[in-house]
Design an enzyme around this catalytic site. Sequence first.
Site, PDB file in Angstrom:
ATOM      1  N   GLU B  12       0.883  -1.182   0.000  1.00  0.00           N
ATOM      2  CA  GLU B  12       0.000   0.000   0.000  1.00  0.00           C
ATOM      3  C   GLU B  12       0.914   1.225   0.000  1.00  0.00           C
ATOM      4  O   GLU B  12       1.831   1.323   0.826  1.00  0.00           O
ATOM      5  CB  GLU B  12      -0.882  -0.081   1.245  1.00  0.00           C
ATOM      6  CG  GLU B  12      -1.343   1.218   1.864  1.00  0.00           C
ATOM      7  CD  GLU B  12      -2.409   1.938   1.055  1.00  0.00           C
ATOM      8  OE1 GLU B  12      -2.057   2.939   0.389  1.00  0.00           O
ATOM      9  OE2 GLU B  12      -3.582   1.505   1.077  1.00  0.00           O
ATOM     10  N   ALA B  14       0.495   4.195   0.946  1.00  0.00           N
ATOM     11  CA  ALA B  14       0.441   5.077   2.113  1.00  0.00           C
ATOM     12  C   ALA B  14       1.162   4.486   3.322  1.00  0.00           C
ATOM     13  O   ALA B  14       1.285   5.150   4.355  1.00  0.00           O
ATOM     14  CB  ALA B  14      -1.014   5.373   2.474  1.00  0.00           C
ATOM     15  N   SER B  15       1.644   3.268   3.186  1.00  0.00           N
ATOM     16  CA  SER B  15       2.147   2.520   4.343  1.00  0.00           C
ATOM     17  C   SER B  15       3.668   2.623   4.483  1.00  0.00           C
ATOM     18  O   SER B  15       4.422   2.291   3.563  1.00  0.00           O
ATOM     19  CB  SER B  15       1.718   1.049   4.194  1.00  0.00           C
ATOM     20  OG  SER B  15       2.646   0.148   4.760  1.00  0.00           O
ATOM     21  N   THR B  16       4.098   3.077   5.644  1.00  0.00           N
ATOM     22  CA  THR B  16       5.534   3.257   5.891  1.00  0.00           C
ATOM     23  C   THR B  16       6.301   1.938   5.813  1.00  0.00           C
ATOM     24  O   THR B  16       7.405   1.884   5.275  1.00  0.00           O
ATOM     25  CB  THR B  16       5.764   3.874   7.287  1.00  0.00           C
ATOM     26  OG1 THR B  16       4.969   3.167   8.239  1.00  0.00           O
ATOM     27  CG2 THR B  16       5.363   5.338   7.310  1.00  0.00           C
ATOM     28  N   SER B  18       5.381  -0.703   4.174  1.00  0.00           N
ATOM     29  CA  SER B  18       5.407  -1.142   2.770  1.00  0.00           C
ATOM     30  C   SER B  18       6.580  -0.479   2.055  1.00  0.00           C
ATOM     31  O   SER B  18       7.239  -1.102   1.208  1.00  0.00           O
ATOM     32  CB  SER B  18       4.105  -0.763   2.064  1.00  0.00           C
ATOM     33  OG  SER B  18       3.014  -1.503   2.560  1.00  0.00           O
TER      34      SER B  18
END
Lengths: 208, 208
Positions: B12, B14-16, B18
Site C-alpha cells: 500500500e 500510504a504505508s511506511t 510497505s
Amino acid sequence: MARQPILEFWYEFASTYSYLAAMRVEAAASEAGVAIRWRPFLVGPLFAAQGWTTSPFNLYPAKGKNMWRDVEREAARLGLPPVTRPAQFPQNSLSAVRVAILGQDQDWLVPFSKAVFTASFAEGRSIAEPAAVAQIVDSLGLDGTQTVRAAAAEANKTKLRVSVEEARSRGIYGAPTFLADDGELFWGNDRLEQALAWATGDRPKGLR
Amino acid sequence: MARQPILEFWYEFASTYSYLAAMRVEAAASEAGVAIRWRPFLVGPLFAAQGWTTSPFNLYPAKGKNMWRDVEREAARLGLPPVTRPAQFPQNSLSAVRVAILGQDQDWLVPFSKAVFTASFAEGRSIAEPAAVAQIVDSLGLDGTQTVRAAAAEANKTKLRVSVEEARSRGIYGAPTFLADDGELFWGNDRLEQALAWATGDRPKGLR
C-alpha cells in the site's frame, strides 16, 4: 571495568510475543553483553484507555488468526515447544503479575516469569487463578500460597499500579517493549536485536 | 530447471512499512532465489470494514509516535535516506494505486512503485493528486497524463476493487503482506526473511 549496558524488558504474561521474547532474551542479551532488567506489567489498562475491551487479536479476527499462526512459526524457528493456545485468551494475568512485581528484585523473578509463560503458551494451562500461580511458585521450591498472599497486599498492588503508570508515561503502548536507559523505545519481540544494539551504543548510521 | 518459487508482495503506497519492504525486497528475493510478484492494493477499505476511519498510527498516538521513530531507525539501518514525514499521513494513495494496477504486468510497475514510495517517504512529497502521480510516471520516461487517464478507466477501477476483495478473502488485514503460493501469510516488513524461506520450502522444524 566499564559498566554493563542495561536494557529494560517490559512484558505481559497474557501476551504471546512477550512469551517469545522471554524465552530468548537471556541468550541474546548475554551474547550482546547487555544486562536485562525484567519489568512485569499489565497492558490491559493501557488498552482500555484507548478504547479496547480485549486484545486487538480478538477485536480483529483476521489479525488474530494470523498472529496465532505466526507465533507457531516463530516458536518453531526459535526451537521452542509447539504453541498451545490457552482456552481463554487473553488470560487474566493479574495474579501472576502481582507475584512478579513482588519478585522484582528477587533471583526467582526470571524463572518464575518463564514458568508462567511456559504454563500458558507451551502447556496451554490456565494461569488466571491464584491457585495456579501458587502452584508455579511451588514448583520453584518456594512457598506458593504465602507468596500469592503477600503479592495481594496493598503495598504490592500499589507498586503494580505505579509500574503501569510508569509504562504509560514512558510511551509504552504494548508488550513486549524494550527501553534503553536514554528512553529509546523498541516495541515487539522483533526489535530485540535492534534494542540490544542500541543499548551497547551501536546505532544505525545516518539516524537523525 | 526447477520452477523458481514465487512470493506475492502486497503493498500500500500510504504505508511506511510497505515502503521499507519495497526498497529491500528485490535484493533479498534475489539472494533467496525467489521471484516476487508485486501486488499493489488499498488497505483503507479493509481498515474501514473493521471500524477504523484512519491509520491505526493516527488512532493510537503513542503507537504512531513510536512507528515514526522506528521507521527512521529501520531506514537508517537499511541504508535508506532519512525518512521525511509527508504533510498528510496517511496520504491518499488512490491515484497511485490505480496506476500501479494498470501496470500490473508491465516492466515499469516496480520502478514506478519505488518512485512513489521514495517521493512520499524519502522526499516528503505529496502523491495524492493525479498530477503528482503523472509527474512520477513522466520521470520514468512514460506519458504520465495519458497513464493516469487510462488508470481512471472503469475497467481498471474494477480491477483494483477485485484486488482489494482478493486481499480480504485471502486473509490480508494490513500492509505489507507476503503470501506464498500455498496461502501461507506473513504480515509486515519484519517477516520478509521468513516468507522468502517459506517460499523456498525452508520451513521451521517441528511446525504443526
